[in-house]
Write a protein that holds these residues in place. Structure first.
Motif, mmCIF file in Angstrom:
data_model
loop_
_atom_site.group_PDB
_atom_site.id
_atom_site.type_symbol
_atom_site.label_atom_id
_atom_site.label_comp_id
_atom_site.label_asym_id
_atom_site.label_seq_id
_atom_site.Cartn_x
_atom_site.Cartn_y
_atom_site.Cartn_z
ATOM 1 N N PRO A 49 0.834 -1.209 0.000
ATOM 2 C CA PRO A 49 0.000 0.000 0.000
ATOM 3 C C PRO A 49 0.865 1.254 0.000
ATOM 4 C CG PRO A 49 -0.196 -1.186 2.090
ATOM 5 C CD PRO A 49 0.680 -2.002 1.204
ATOM 6 N N GLU A 50 0.354 2.318 -0.597
ATOM 7 C CA GLU A 50 1.137 3.560 -0.732
ATOM 8 C C GLU A 50 1.507 4.183 0.604
ATOM 9 O OE1 GLU A 50 -1.962 7.135 -1.323
ATOM 10 O OE2 GLU A 50 -1.988 5.652 -2.943
ATOM 11 N N HIS A 51 0.721 3.928 1.626
ATOM 12 C CA HIS A 51 0.975 4.528 2.939
ATOM 13 C C HIS A 51 1.938 3.707 3.790
ATOM 14 C CE1 HIS A 51 -2.415 1.781 3.437
ATOM 15 N NE2 HIS A 51 -1.864 1.524 4.602
ATOM 16 N N LEU A 52 2.428 2.608 3.255
ATOM 17 C CA LEU A 52 3.253 1.698 4.050
ATOM 18 C C LEU A 52 4.532 2.354 4.564
ATOM 19 C CD1 LEU A 52 3.485 -1.157 5.181
ATOM 20 C CD2 LEU A 52 4.670 -1.801 3.083
ATOM 21 N N GLU A 53 5.162 3.178 3.741
ATOM 22 C CA GLU A 53 6.410 3.824 4.147
ATOM 23 C C GLU A 53 6.212 4.678 5.406
ATOM 24 O OE1 GLU A 53 9.539 7.037 2.313
ATOM 25 O OE2 GLU A 53 8.607 5.635 0.917
ATOM 26 N N TYR A 54 5.110 5.419 5.455
ATOM 27 C CA TYR A 54 4.845 6.247 6.637
ATOM 28 C C TYR A 54 4.572 5.369 7.859
ATOM 29 C CZ TYR A 54 3.389 10.200 9.472
ATOM 30 O OH TYR A 54 3.301 11.143 10.469
ATOM 31 N N ALA A 55 3.837 4.279 7.663
ATOM 32 C CA ALA A 55 3.557 3.349 8.767
ATOM 33 C C ALA A 55 4.851 2.761 9.320
ATOM 34 C CB ALA A 55 2.623 2.236 8.298
ATOM 35 N N ILE A 56 5.741 2.363 8.443
ATOM 36 C CA ILE A 56 7.037 1.817 8.871
ATOM 37 C C ILE A 56 7.813 2.871 9.654
ATOM 38 C CG2 ILE A 56 9.301 1.021 8.043
ATOM 39 C CD1 ILE A 56 7.745 -0.328 5.695
ATOM 40 N N GLY A 57 7.820 4.095 9.150
ATOM 41 C CA GLY A 57 8.499 5.192 9.841
ATOM 42 C C GLY A 57 7.943 5.428 11.235
ATOM 43 N N LEU A 58 6.613 5.323 11.373
ATOM 44 C CA LEU A 58 5.997 5.500 12.694
ATOM 45 C C LEU A 58 6.429 4.396 13.660
ATOM 46 C CD1 LEU A 58 2.339 6.540 11.756
ATOM 47 C CD2 LEU A 58 4.130 8.005 12.717
#
Length: 144
Positions: A49-58
């Motif tokens: 999913p496109e939002h995965l990078e932000y989730a990983i960062g969190l």
């Protein structure tokens, strides 16, 4: 491209929800969040999913600063210990405090309102008000 239906969750909220899922599982199983994250990532089916990078960062950000984040939460939750907080609330607070202190592109009001919105969907009736108060006090501290 046309905007999807109103019920469609914004990408960053989806990222916060995914980060919450990982942090919740890590908390419940008493495992390091990055270990739970690795297992979570292995189970994902492509494309990511496109939002995965932000989730990983969190998740990585919270995990890397967990002691400091928990110390702040504990010092601003009047009469509550981290252990007494519902697991969902504790981890929503961790995500929001990480965003308040370490993610410059997220406004404090957005970090707080996102935690409150997720609490409305996923926690107790008292959780939104509780988180709003605690996070508001931490945001005041962070801007000093």
């Amino acid at each position: 491209m046309a905007e999807g239906p109103k019920s469609q969750m914004p990408a960053r909220r989806k990222a916060r929800k995914r980060a919450l899922d990982v942090l919740y599982e890590a908390d419940q199983r008493d495992l390091p969040p990055v270990e739970v994250l690795a297992g979570y990532l292995q189970r994902l089916t492509p494309p990511p999913p496109e939002h995965l990078e932000y989730a990983i960062g969190l998740v990585e950000g919270v995990a890397g600063r967990l002691d400091r984040i928990d110390e702040l939460i504990a010092s601003y939750t009047e009469g509550w210990t981290l252990d007494r907080m519902p697991v969902v609330d504790r981890n929503l607070a961790r995500i929001a405090v990480y965003e308040l202190l370490y993610v410059d592109e997220i406004d404090d009001a957005v970090a707080i309102s996102e935690a409150v919105e997720l609490a409305k969907q996923m926690s107790t009736d008292d959780s939104p008000r509780f988180l709003n108060g605690v996070l508001g006090r931490i945001a005041e501290y962070a801007t000093r």
